[in-house]
Scaffold this active site. Structure first.
Site, PDB file in Angstrom:
ATOM      1  N   ASP A  69      42.027  30.365  28.021  1.00 60.26           N
ATOM      2  CA  ASP A  69      40.994  31.319  28.444  1.00 60.26           C
ATOM      3  C   ASP A  69      39.971  31.504  27.321  1.00 60.26           C
ATOM      4  OD1 ASP A  69      41.004  33.782  30.801  1.00 60.26           O
ATOM      5  OD2 ASP A  69      39.668  33.996  29.071  1.00 60.26           O
ATOM      6  N   HIS A 138      43.344  30.659  40.143  1.00 64.68           N
ATOM      7  CA  HIS A 138      43.905  30.404  38.812  1.00 64.68           C
ATOM      8  C   HIS A 138      45.010  31.405  38.535  1.00 64.68           C
ATOM      9  CE1 HIS A 138      40.475  33.135  38.400  1.00 64.68           C
ATOM     10  NE2 HIS A 138      41.129  33.700  37.399  1.00 64.68           N
TER      11      HIS A 138
HETATM   12  P1  5GP Z   1      39.805  36.462  36.668  1.00 61.83           P
HETATM   13  O1  5GP Z   1      39.115  37.699  36.181  1.00 61.83           O
HETATM   14  O2  5GP Z   1      38.983  35.768  37.714  1.00 61.83           O
HETATM   15  O3  5GP Z   1      41.226  36.659  37.070  1.00 61.83           O
HETATM   16  O4  5GP Z   1      39.881  35.510  35.408  1.00 61.83           O
HETATM   17  C1  5GP Z   1      38.882  34.657  35.022  1.00 61.83           C
HETATM   18  C2  5GP Z   1      39.141  34.281  33.600  1.00 61.83           C
HETATM   19  O5  5GP Z   1      38.372  33.142  33.324  1.00 61.83           O
HETATM   20  C3  5GP Z   1      38.743  35.354  32.585  1.00 61.83           C
HETATM   21  O6  5GP Z   1      39.889  35.731  31.837  1.00 61.83           O
HETATM   22  C4  5GP Z   1      37.677  34.684  31.745  1.00 61.83           C
HETATM   23  O7  5GP Z   1      37.777  35.008  30.386  1.00 61.83           O
HETATM   24  C5  5GP Z   1      37.939  33.207  31.995  1.00 61.83           C
HETATM   25  N1  5GP Z   1      36.754  32.376  31.931  1.00 61.83           N
HETATM   26  C6  5GP Z   1      35.566  32.608  32.552  1.00 61.83           C
HETATM   27  N2  5GP Z   1      34.705  31.603  32.301  1.00 61.83           N
HETATM   28  C7  5GP Z   1      35.363  30.720  31.513  1.00 61.83           C
HETATM   29  C8  5GP Z   1      34.992  29.479  30.915  1.00 61.83           C
HETATM   30  O8  5GP Z   1      33.878  28.978  31.074  1.00 61.83           O
HETATM   31  N3  5GP Z   1      35.929  28.857  30.166  1.00 61.83           N
HETATM   32  C9  5GP Z   1      37.195  29.367  29.997  1.00 61.83           C
HETATM   33  N4  5GP Z   1      38.027  28.655  29.237  1.00 61.83           N
HETATM   34  N5  5GP Z   1      37.578  30.538  30.536  1.00 61.83           N
HETATM   35  C10 5GP Z   1      36.677  31.210  31.288  1.00 61.83           C
END
Ligand code: 5GP
Ligand code: ZN
Length: 152
Positions: A69, A138
């Site tokens: 992340d 994810h």
């Molecule tokens: P959600 O909030 O959708 O459950 O989690 C999305 C996650 O993706 C977040 O923890 C955020 O930090 C991570 N994230 C968003 N954009 C990117 C990216 O471009 N690269 C990586 N490695 N992580 C990302």
């Protein structure tokens, strides 16, 4: 009928050609005869899977990609994604369940390979109220320290 714009690129370990369509979908030439809907061109995780946006890989095989992340909340914070686009776990069906079950099968192996010996947490956020910010399924693997209080 509007003609679709097609762009071929190579990606993944198997170096298979991917066909992008201007209507947001593309197909992957898994076998020459068999093409499946694969990516959404405006999805950030699809772009990471396609190698168009860099990410620090943690694990990869033909069905899934795990990467670190970008904003880790613990020493170990890995996102495990299917290599097909699904908005969230709400999209699970008979044709894509093998990707999800493969993720679940691999999570312990991935987590342990990063030293989460004393346990870890697996989270998948779904939709607005669930706090999902990236709409490509994810699973967060979070660990490497004693984690704070649970939600429920
Ligand atoms: P959600 O909030 O959708 O459950 O989690 C999305 C996650 O993706 C977040 O923890 C955020 O930090 C991570 N994230 C968003 N954009 C990117 C990216 O471009 N690269 C990586 N490695 N992580 C990302
Ligand atoms: Zn996607």
């Amino acid at each position: 009928m509007k003609k679709k714009r097609e762009i071929y690129v190579n990606n993944f370990q198997r170096k298979l050609p991917t066909l992008y369509f201007a209507d947001n979908f593309c197909t992957l030439n898994i076998e020459k005869s068999e093409r499946i809907k694969f990516f959404m061109s405006d999805c950030i995780f699809c772009k990471i899977i396609a190698g168009e946006i860099p990410a620090k890989k943690a694990y990869e095989d033909d069905k899934i990609l795990a990467f670190h992340d970008i904003h880790p909340v613990a020493p170990v914070h890995i996102l495990v994604t299917p290599k097909i686009h699904m908005d969230s776990l709400n999209d699970i069906n008979k044709s894509n369940i093998e990707y999800v079950s493969h993720i679940l099968e691999k999570i312990p192996e991935i987590a342990e390979s990063f030293g989460t010996i004393d346990g870890y947490r697996v989270i998948t956020n779904i939709g607005k109220n669930g706090g999902q910010s990236v709409k490509h399924l994810h699973f967060h693997i979070i660990g490497g320290k004693k984690l704070p209080v649970k939600l429920g």
